[in-house]
Scaffold this active site. Sequence first.
Site, PDB file in Angstrom:
ATOM      1  N   SER A 144     -12.226  37.592  16.814  1.00 57.45           N
ATOM      2  CA  SER A 144     -12.001  38.538  17.918  1.00 57.45           C
ATOM      3  C   SER A 144     -10.950  39.572  17.569  1.00 57.45           C
ATOM      4  O   SER A 144     -11.041  40.725  17.990  1.00 57.45           O
ATOM      5  CB  SER A 144     -11.565  37.782  19.182  1.00 57.45           C
ATOM      6  OG  SER A 144     -12.608  36.948  19.630  1.00 57.45           O
TER       7      SER A 144
ATOM      8  N   ARG B  10     -12.479  41.994  14.732  1.00 56.18           N
ATOM      9  CA  ARG B  10     -13.473  42.933  15.243  1.00 56.18           C
ATOM     10  C   ARG B  10     -12.838  44.174  15.847  1.00 56.18           C
ATOM     11  O   ARG B  10     -13.515  45.160  16.101  1.00 56.18           O
ATOM     12  CB  ARG B  10     -14.369  42.241  16.267  1.00 56.18           C
ATOM     13  CG  ARG B  10     -15.263  41.200  15.625  1.00 56.18           C
ATOM     14  CD  ARG B  10     -16.007  40.381  16.650  1.00 56.18           C
ATOM     15  NE  ARG B  10     -16.571  39.202  16.012  1.00 56.18           N
ATOM     16  CZ  ARG B  10     -17.752  38.707  16.303  1.00 56.18           C
ATOM     17  NH1 ARG B  10     -18.509  39.271  17.222  1.00 56.18           N
ATOM     18  NH2 ARG B  10     -18.179  37.633  15.685  1.00 56.18           N
TER      19      ARG B  10
ATOM     20  N   ASP C  65       0.750  25.323   1.069  1.00 59.54           N
ATOM     21  CA  ASP C  65       0.833  24.161   0.186  1.00 59.54           C
ATOM     22  C   ASP C  65       1.286  22.901   0.906  1.00 59.54           C
ATOM     23  O   ASP C  65       2.010  22.974   1.913  1.00 59.54           O
ATOM     24  CB  ASP C  65       1.820  24.446  -0.957  1.00 59.54           C
ATOM     25  CG  ASP C  65       1.229  25.342  -2.025  1.00 59.54           C
ATOM     26  OD1 ASP C  65       0.111  25.048  -2.486  1.00 59.54           O
ATOM     27  OD2 ASP C  65       1.884  26.322  -2.416  1.00 59.54           O
TER      28      ASP C  65
ATOM     29  N   LEU D 101       2.933  36.821   8.584  1.00 59.47           N
ATOM     30  CA  LEU D 101       1.602  37.422   8.649  1.00 59.47           C
ATOM     31  C   LEU D 101       1.661  38.828   8.090  1.00 59.47           C
ATOM     32  O   LEU D 101       2.554  39.600   8.440  1.00 59.47           O
ATOM     33  CB  LEU D 101       1.116  37.469  10.101  1.00 59.47           C
ATOM     34  CG  LEU D 101       1.070  36.140  10.836  1.00 59.47           C
ATOM     35  CD1 LEU D 101       0.762  36.360  12.310  1.00 59.47           C
ATOM     36  CD2 LEU D 101       0.055  35.205  10.205  1.00 59.47           C
ATOM     37  N   GLU D 102       0.716  39.171   7.252  1.00 60.98           N
ATOM     38  CA  GLU D 102       0.588  40.533   6.741  1.00 60.98           C
ATOM     39  C   GLU D 102      -0.496  41.219   7.564  1.00 60.98           C
ATOM     40  O   GLU D 102      -1.661  40.899   7.439  1.00 60.98           O
ATOM     41  CB  GLU D 102       0.212  40.526   5.255  1.00 60.98           C
ATOM     42  CG  GLU D 102       1.218  39.835   4.358  1.00 60.98           C
ATOM     43  CD  GLU D 102       0.839  38.406   4.003  1.00 60.98           C
ATOM     44  OE1 GLU D 102      -0.240  37.946   4.407  1.00 60.98           O
ATOM     45  OE2 GLU D 102       1.641  37.749   3.322  1.00 60.98           O
TER      46      GLU D 102
ATOM     47  N   LYS E 196       9.894  29.826  -2.695  1.00 62.00           N
ATOM     48  CA  LYS E 196      10.696  30.884  -2.072  1.00 62.00           C
ATOM     49  C   LYS E 196      10.681  30.924  -0.554  1.00 62.00           C
ATOM     50  O   LYS E 196      11.580  31.488   0.037  1.00 62.00           O
ATOM     51  CB  LYS E 196      10.203  32.247  -2.578  1.00 62.00           C
ATOM     52  CG  LYS E 196      10.193  32.418  -4.061  1.00 62.00           C
ATOM     53  CD  LYS E 196       9.674  33.786  -4.448  1.00 62.00           C
ATOM     54  CE  LYS E 196       8.240  33.851  -4.765  1.00 62.00           C
ATOM     55  NZ  LYS E 196       7.750  33.081  -5.861  1.00 62.00           N
TER      56      LYS E 196
ATOM     57  N   GLN F 184      11.186  29.183   6.078  1.00 59.51           N
ATOM     58  CA  GLN F 184      11.318  30.548   6.617  1.00 59.51           C
ATOM     59  C   GLN F 184      11.101  30.580   8.122  1.00 59.51           C
ATOM     60  O   GLN F 184      10.352  29.783   8.671  1.00 59.51           O
ATOM     61  CB  GLN F 184      10.364  31.510   5.918  1.00 59.51           C
ATOM     62  CG  GLN F 184       8.904  31.314   6.276  1.00 59.51           C
ATOM     63  CD  GLN F 184       7.961  32.217   5.481  1.00 59.51           C
ATOM     64  OE1 GLN F 184       8.368  32.981   4.625  1.00 59.51           O
ATOM     65  NE2 GLN F 184       6.683  32.114   5.777  1.00 59.51           N
TER      66      GLN F 184
END
Length: 186
Positions: free
Chosen positions: A104, A107, A119, A128-129, A169, A173
Amino acid sequence: MAHSSTDFNRLLDSNHAPAIVARDDGEVSIEPSSIDLHLGQEYGWLKEQKRPVSVWNEETYPEFAHQYNDTEILIHPKEFLLAHTEDVVHLPSDCVGFLHGRSSVGRLGLFVHNAGLLDPGFRGSITLELFNATRNTIVLKPGMRICQMTVHELDSTPDVEYSAHNGNKYQGQRGPTPSRLHEDFD
């Protein structure tokens, strides 16, 4: 093997505790074969610069402009943002997770990630990119279901799990975390 919603419920109720996903409100969005994750309130972008980015040299990395908004996040056409899940993921050492965009959301022309492997042993919120591939500004609402995670049990526990002392790394986070690729070259 991917878990069905029944398997997720069993795992969430067991001591094997996929505390897999923890939320402040205690709610977990379980779907038939995945867990929906929610958009956090922090986000940011990489500031434009004239010089090239040398992946091995942190000093060449663009500055990260960090923002916080608890009502809406605007992502303009062809814009790239880093955001995060408000959910905190705790993967057991015998499970691997995969992050997927929600249909959703996709789109509307919003790509949610390009690095979706989690992992065994990973703990933290997920950066999030986000990329708006359209000519329209998209307004996102913190707390909305933004992506989904599938979890797969491994046949055996890996010799090495994802942890900060192993040089990983992003362990622990919180919030959107810019690239630390330069650490691969240290």
